[in-house]
Design a protein around this motif. Structure first.
Motif, PDB file in Angstrom:
ATOM      1  N   SER B   9      -7.377   8.510   4.887  1.00 27.36           N
ATOM      2  CA  SER B   9      -6.923   8.351   3.506  1.00 27.36           C
ATOM      3  C   SER B   9      -7.447   9.469   2.625  1.00 27.36           C
ATOM      4  O   SER B   9      -8.430  10.137   2.970  1.00 27.36           O
ATOM      5  CB  SER B   9      -7.383   7.000   2.953  1.00 27.36           C
ATOM      6  OG  SER B   9      -8.792   6.944   2.888  1.00 27.36           O
ATOM      7  N   ASP B  11      -7.603  10.314  -1.845  1.00 25.36           N
ATOM      8  CA  ASP B  11      -7.281   9.980  -3.222  1.00 25.36           C
ATOM      9  C   ASP B  11      -7.094  11.258  -4.016  1.00 25.36           C
ATOM     10  O   ASP B  11      -7.774  12.261  -3.762  1.00 25.36           O
ATOM     11  CB  ASP B  11      -8.407   9.164  -3.864  1.00 25.36           C
ATOM     12  CG  ASP B  11      -8.461   7.742  -3.354  1.00 25.36           C
ATOM     13  OD1 ASP B  11      -9.351   6.985  -3.787  1.00 25.36           O
ATOM     14  OD2 ASP B  11      -7.614   7.384  -2.513  1.00 25.36           O
ATOM     15  N   THR B  83       2.443   8.689  -3.935  1.00 28.11           N
ATOM     16  CA  THR B  83       1.595   7.739  -3.216  1.00 28.11           C
ATOM     17  C   THR B  83       2.378   7.213  -2.019  1.00 28.11           C
ATOM     18  O   THR B  83       3.434   6.595  -2.175  1.00 28.11           O
ATOM     19  CB  THR B  83       1.173   6.575  -4.124  1.00 28.11           C
ATOM     20  OG1 THR B  83       0.300   7.069  -5.140  1.00 28.11           O
ATOM     21  CG2 THR B  83       0.462   5.493  -3.326  1.00 28.11           C
ATOM     22  N   ARG B 107      -3.111   8.022   4.359  1.00 22.20           N
ATOM     23  CA  ARG B 107      -2.684   7.233   3.194  1.00 22.20           C
ATOM     24  C   ARG B 107      -3.139   7.964   1.938  1.00 22.20           C
ATOM     25  O   ARG B 107      -4.334   8.063   1.670  1.00 22.20           O
ATOM     26  CB  ARG B 107      -3.288   5.843   3.290  1.00 22.20           C
ATOM     27  CG  ARG B 107      -2.656   4.796   2.429  1.00 22.20           C
ATOM     28  CD  ARG B 107      -3.161   3.399   2.835  1.00 22.20           C
ATOM     29  NE  ARG B 107      -2.725   3.049   4.182  1.00 22.20           N
ATOM     30  CZ  ARG B 107      -1.567   2.456   4.465  1.00 22.20           C
ATOM     31  NH1 ARG B 107      -0.737   2.129   3.505  1.00 22.20           N
ATOM     32  NH2 ARG B 107      -1.252   2.163   5.713  1.00 22.20           N
ATOM     33  N   LEU B 109      -3.304   8.185  -2.071  1.00 26.91           N
ATOM     34  CA  LEU B 109      -3.209   7.415  -3.312  1.00 26.91           C
ATOM     35  C   LEU B 109      -3.340   8.380  -4.480  1.00 26.91           C
ATOM     36  O   LEU B 109      -4.361   9.061  -4.614  1.00 26.91           O
ATOM     37  CB  LEU B 109      -4.314   6.359  -3.372  1.00 26.91           C
ATOM     38  CG  LEU B 109      -4.419   5.572  -4.678  1.00 26.91           C
ATOM     39  CD1 LEU B 109      -3.145   4.786  -4.942  1.00 26.91           C
ATOM     40  CD2 LEU B 109      -5.637   4.651  -4.677  1.00 26.91           C
ATOM     41  N   LYS B 111      -3.692   8.732  -8.404  1.00 28.89           N
ATOM     42  CA  LYS B 111      -4.116   7.929  -9.553  1.00 28.89           C
ATOM     43  C   LYS B 111      -3.701   8.605 -10.861  1.00 28.89           C
ATOM     44  O   LYS B 111      -3.573   9.836 -10.904  1.00 28.89           O
ATOM     45  CB  LYS B 111      -5.626   7.774  -9.534  1.00 28.89           C
ATOM     46  CG  LYS B 111      -6.165   7.129  -8.264  1.00 28.89           C
ATOM     47  CD  LYS B 111      -7.682   7.124  -8.266  1.00 28.89           C
ATOM     48  CE  LYS B 111      -8.240   6.568  -6.974  1.00 28.89           C
ATOM     49  NZ  LYS B 111      -9.731   6.618  -6.955  1.00 28.89           N
TER      50      LYS B 111
END
Lengths: 118, 112
Positions: B9, B11, B83, B107, B109, B111
């Motif tokens: 993952s 971010d 995302t 993954r 993400l 924000k």
């Protein structure tokens, strides 16, 4: 919308049922694929058809039976499934290529059939 | 069964560049590296494909070093709609089915 159409979008079946998943494409692609995807996992290859002939079977149990009636259609016949077979079943197509270039072309996926086995 | 390797993952924030590296140490000589994006309850969608050096299209760039043992997908100025899970595919040994094997995916993400 995608160029690969899968029906039905959702399917609930009992363990003694027989059902079929259908996939259709009209892009002239001669390779078609079935993948299975469990939640939060990557798609897993099940079968590949090239020019309407089964070319890859990734040791899939016989309760899954693929069929490619013509170059535009791909079916997956289901019989005596288990609850652990519940998953998203994805169909894809591509130009197959030849020799060392086989299967190098990008895959075009449908949005899948969400199967629940009860 | 050998597969590609990616971070699980990442971010990021809107407007930033996201770089995802995929390892494919034993990639077959004739094979391409292909990246897909997948949103929940949808099929994967092709993003970009390359063999060596750099490839750019309207949504991403793909950087492949000379040894081809890895590749990096670059998403410029991401938005919330980026995302998704990103997969790279490459054959890491010679069986044809492996070319079609998805690795674990990353993954991403994004924000606000």
């Amino acid at each position: 919308d995608t160029e690969v159409t899968q029906t039905p979008k959702h399917l609930v079946m009992g363990m003694t049922n027989k059902k079929s998943l259908k996939c259709e494409q009209h892009m002239g692609h001669r390779a078609m694929y079935w993948y299975k995807q469990k939640a939060k996992k990557p798609p897993e290859l099940m079968f590949v058809y090239s020019y309407e002939k089964l070319s890859i079977n990734e040791s899939v149990p016989s309760r899954f039976s693929p069929e490619c009636p013509n170059s535009s259609l791909l079916n997956l016949h289901l019989h005596a499934l288990q609850p652990e077979d519940s998953a998203l079943y994805l169909c894809a197509s591509s130009p197959p290529g030849t020799g060392p270039s086989s299967y190098n072309s990008p895959l075009h996926f449908g949005n899948g059939t969400r199967l629940t086995v009860t | 069964l050998a597969k590609t390797t990616q971070p699980i993952s990442m971010d990021s924030y809107e407007g930033q560049e996201v770089n995802i590296t995929c390892s494919h140490n034993n990639i077959a000589t004739n094979d391409y590296i292909t990246w897909y994006q997948q949103f929940p309850s949808q099929g994967p969608r092709f993003i970009i494909q390359g063999y060596k050096t750099k490839v750019t299209n309207e949504v991403a760039s793909l950087f492949i070093p000379a040894d081809r043992k890895s590749s990096t997908l670059s998403l410029p100025r991401v938005s919330l709609s980026d995302t998704a899970v990103y997969y790279c595919l490459a054959t890491v040994d010679k069986a044809a089915g492996n070319k079609l094997t998805f690795g674990g995916g990353t993954r991403v993400l994004v924000k606000p």
